[in-house]
Design a protein around this motif. Structure first.
Motif, short mmCIF file in Angstrom:
data_model
loop_
_atom_site.label_atom_id
_atom_site.label_comp_id
_atom_site.label_asym_id
_atom_site.label_seq_id
_atom_site.Cartn_x
_atom_site.Cartn_y
_atom_site.Cartn_z
N ILE A 61 0.84 -1.20 0.00
CA ILE A 61 0.00 0.00 0.00
C ILE A 61 0.88 1.25 0.00
O ILE A 61 1.94 1.28 0.61
CB ILE A 61 -0.91 0.00 1.24
N THR A 62 0.42 2.27 -0.70
CA THR A 62 1.13 3.55 -0.73
C THR A 62 0.16 4.69 -0.39
O THR A 62 -1.06 4.51 -0.39
CB THR A 62 1.73 3.83 -2.12
N HIS A 63 0.72 5.85 -0.06
CA HIS A 63 -0.04 7.07 0.18
C HIS A 63 -0.96 7.00 1.41
O HIS A 63 -1.92 7.76 1.53
CB HIS A 63 -0.89 7.45 -1.05
N ASN A 64 -0.67 6.08 2.33
CA ASN A 64 -1.45 5.99 3.57
C ASN A 64 -0.56 5.36 4.65
O ASN A 64 -0.60 4.15 4.87
CB ASN A 64 -2.71 5.15 3.35
N PRO A 65 0.26 6.19 5.32
CA PRO A 65 1.24 5.67 6.29
C PRO A 65 0.68 4.71 7.35
O PRO A 65 1.31 3.68 7.61
CB PRO A 65 1.80 6.96 6.92
N PRO A 66 -0.47 5.00 7.99
CA PRO A 66 -0.97 4.05 9.00
C PRO A 66 -1.27 2.67 8.41
O PRO A 66 -0.94 1.64 9.00
CB PRO A 66 -2.25 4.73 9.51
N LYS A 67 -1.89 2.65 7.23
CA LYS A 67 -2.19 1.38 6.58
C LYS A 67 -0.90 0.68 6.13
O LYS A 67 -0.80 -0.55 6.20
CB LYS A 67 -3.11 1.60 5.37
N GLU A 68 0.06 1.48 5.65
CA GLU A 68 1.34 0.92 5.23
C GLU A 68 2.01 0.20 6.40
O GLU A 68 2.55 -0.90 6.25
CB GLU A 68 2.27 2.03 4.72
N LYS A 69 1.98 0.84 7.57
CA LYS A 69 2.62 0.26 8.75
C LYS A 69 1.94 -1.04 9.16
O LYS A 69 2.61 -2.04 9.46
CB LYS A 69 2.56 1.26 9.92
N ARG A 70 0.61 -1.06 9.17
CA ARG A 70 -0.12 -2.28 9.56
C ARG A 70 0.14 -3.40 8.57
O ARG A 70 0.35 -4.56 8.95
CB ARG A 70 -1.63 -1.98 9.65
N GLN A 71 0.12 -3.05 7.27
CA GLN A 71 0.36 -4.08 6.27
C GLN A 71 1.78 -4.63 6.37
O GLN A 71 2.00 -5.84 6.27
CB GLN A 71 0.14 -3.52 4.85
N ASN A 72 2.75 -3.75 6.58
CA ASN A 72 4.14 -4.18 6.68
C ASN A 72 4.33 -5.13 7.86
O ASN A 72 5.03 -6.14 7.76
CB ASN A 72 5.06 -2.97 6.82
N THR A 73 3.70 -4.81 8.99
CA THR A 73 3.78 -5.68 10.17
C THR A 73 3.21 -7.06 9.85
O THR A 73 3.82 -8.08 10.20
CB THR A 73 3.00 -5.06 11.35
N TYR A 74 2.08 -7.07 9.18
CA TYR A 74 1.44 -8.35 8.85
C TYR A 74 2.30 -9.17 7.88
O TYR A 74 2.50 -10.38 8.08
CB TYR A 74 0.07 -8.11 8.24
N LEU A 75 2.83 -8.53 6.85
CA LEU A 75 3.62 -9.25 5.86
C LEU A 75 4.91 -9.81 6.48
O LEU A 75 5.33 -10.92 6.16
CB LEU A 75 3.94 -8.34 4.67
N GLU A 76 5.51 -9.04 7.38
CA GLU A 76 6.70 -9.53 8.07
C GLU A 76 6.35 -10.73 8.94
O GLU A 76 7.13 -11.69 9.05
CB GLU A 76 7.33 -8.42 8.91
N ALA A 77 5.19 -10.70 9.58
CA ALA A 77 4.74 -11.82 10.40
C ALA A 77 4.49 -13.06 9.53
O ALA A 77 4.85 -14.18 9.90
CB ALA A 77 3.47 -11.45 11.16
N LEU A 78 3.90 -12.84 8.36
CA LEU A 78 3.64 -13.97 7.45
C LEU A 78 4.94 -14.64 7.02
O LEU A 78 5.01 -15.87 6.92
CB LEU A 78 2.91 -13.47 6.19
N GLU A 79 5.95 -13.84 6.77
CA GLU A 79 7.24 -14.39 6.33
C GLU A 79 7.83 -15.35 7.34
O GLU A 79 8.51 -16.31 6.98
CB GLU A 79 8.23 -13.26 6.05
N THR A 80 7.58 -15.11 8.62
CA THR A 80 8.14 -15.98 9.65
C THR A 80 7.54 -17.38 9.61
O THR A 80 8.10 -18.32 10.17
CB THR A 80 7.92 -15.41 11.08
N THR A 81 6.38 -17.52 8.96
CA THR A 81 5.71 -18.83 8.90
C THR A 81 6.16 -19.67 7.71
O THR A 81 5.77 -20.82 7.57
CB THR A 81 4.18 -18.66 8.81
N GLY A 82 6.97 -19.07 6.83
CA GLY A 82 7.44 -19.81 5.65
C GLY A 82 6.70 -19.46 4.38
O GLY A 82 6.96 -20.04 3.32
N VAL A 83 5.77 -18.50 4.46
CA VAL A 83 5.04 -18.06 3.27
C VAL A 83 5.98 -17.24 2.38
O VAL A 83 6.73 -16.40 2.87
CB VAL A 83 3.82 -17.21 3.67
N GLU A 84 5.93 -17.50 1.08
CA GLU A 84 6.73 -16.73 0.12
C GLU A 84 5.90 -15.55 -0.39
O GLU A 84 4.81 -15.75 -0.93
CB GLU A 84 7.16 -17.61 -1.06
N LEU A 85 6.41 -14.34 -0.21
CA LEU A 85 5.70 -13.14 -0.64
C LEU A 85 6.16 -12.72 -2.02
O LEU A 85 7.36 -12.62 -2.29
CB LEU A 85 5.96 -12.00 0.35
N ILE A 86 5.19 -12.49 -2.91
CA ILE A 86 5.49 -12.08 -4.28
C ILE A 86 4.70 -10.80 -4.56
O ILE A 86 3.47 -10.78 -4.48
CB ILE A 86 5.12 -13.19 -5.29
#
Length: 208
Positions: A61-86
């Motif tokens: 997400i761009t142009h919305n810092p609060p949403k960007e932060k929440r999404q980034n936290t979630y995607l980083e958490a997903l990565e720890t489970t072995g999910v490949e992000l594309i």
């Protein structure tokens, strides 16, 4: 003498992140956004199958810092489970109100669908899976699902629809289909705190 153990069917999951997210939001499953996608996919695996990977297709997400932060936290958490992000990309499109002159940003997601379709077909060609699970209700995937199911006769593409996203045209070309129910989403949540490999602690965003 014991018989030779039968080889398990390899299952690869391809998740349309945006379609899944908005399916949950629109169906009233807002509180399930802190979703452990790998755990969710694993919950569908049968005794004669093995989950060999989960690919999650999304755009930042761009142009919305609060949403960007929440999404980034979630995607980083997903990565720890072995999910490949594309990643695809968001393009900002500006729209103007003719009456009041106000201008606002309308984000437009690009490349996500193409990325998923490309990986689905290429992985079939490279013999990565026996069964592919596509998590989406987007009719744009009809051609690639049909192509795999008709070209690679020893492989099957099945579709798991996000809540409220059943699509008849997609269901018709899939070898099998089902809707992901709320109980599965509730049971497949990440811990409130997720620790990364470097020790950094991620916390579930407020409101999720």
């Amino acid at each position: 003498m014991q018989g030779i153990e039968k080889k398990k069917l390899r299952v690869m999951a391809y998740v349309d992140g945006s379609n899944l997210y908005f399916g949950m939001i629109e169906s009233g499953a807002r509180k399930c956004k802190w979703l452990d996608v790998y755990k969710l996919m694993q919950s569908f695996i049968r005794s004669n199958q093995e989950l060999v990977g989960v690919k999650f297709f999304t755009s930042r997400i761009t142009h919305n810092p609060p949403k960007e932060k929440r999404q980034n936290t979630y995607l980083e958490a997903l990565e720890t489970t072995g999910v490949e992000l594309i990643y695809g990309s968001y393009h900002a499109k500006f729209e103007d109100c003719r009456e009041c002159g106000h201008q606002w940003v309308v984000p437009s997601e690009k490349m996500t669908d193409v990325n998923l379709a490309t990986h689905l077909i290429m992985d079939a060609h490279l013999d990565v899976y026996d069964i592919a699970i596509v998590v989406s209700g987007d009719s744009d995937f009809v051609p690639c699902i049909e192509a795999v199911n008709t070209t690679f006769l020893n492989k099957s593409v099945v579709v798991f629809f996000p809540p409220g996203r059943h699509n008849n045209s997609v269901a018709e070309v899939a070898r099998a289909n089902q809707i992901i129910g709320r109980p599965k989403l509730v049971e497949s949540q990440l811990p409130l705190k997720v620790v990364k490999v470097d020790g950094y602690e991620l916390e579930k965003p407020e409101g999720w």
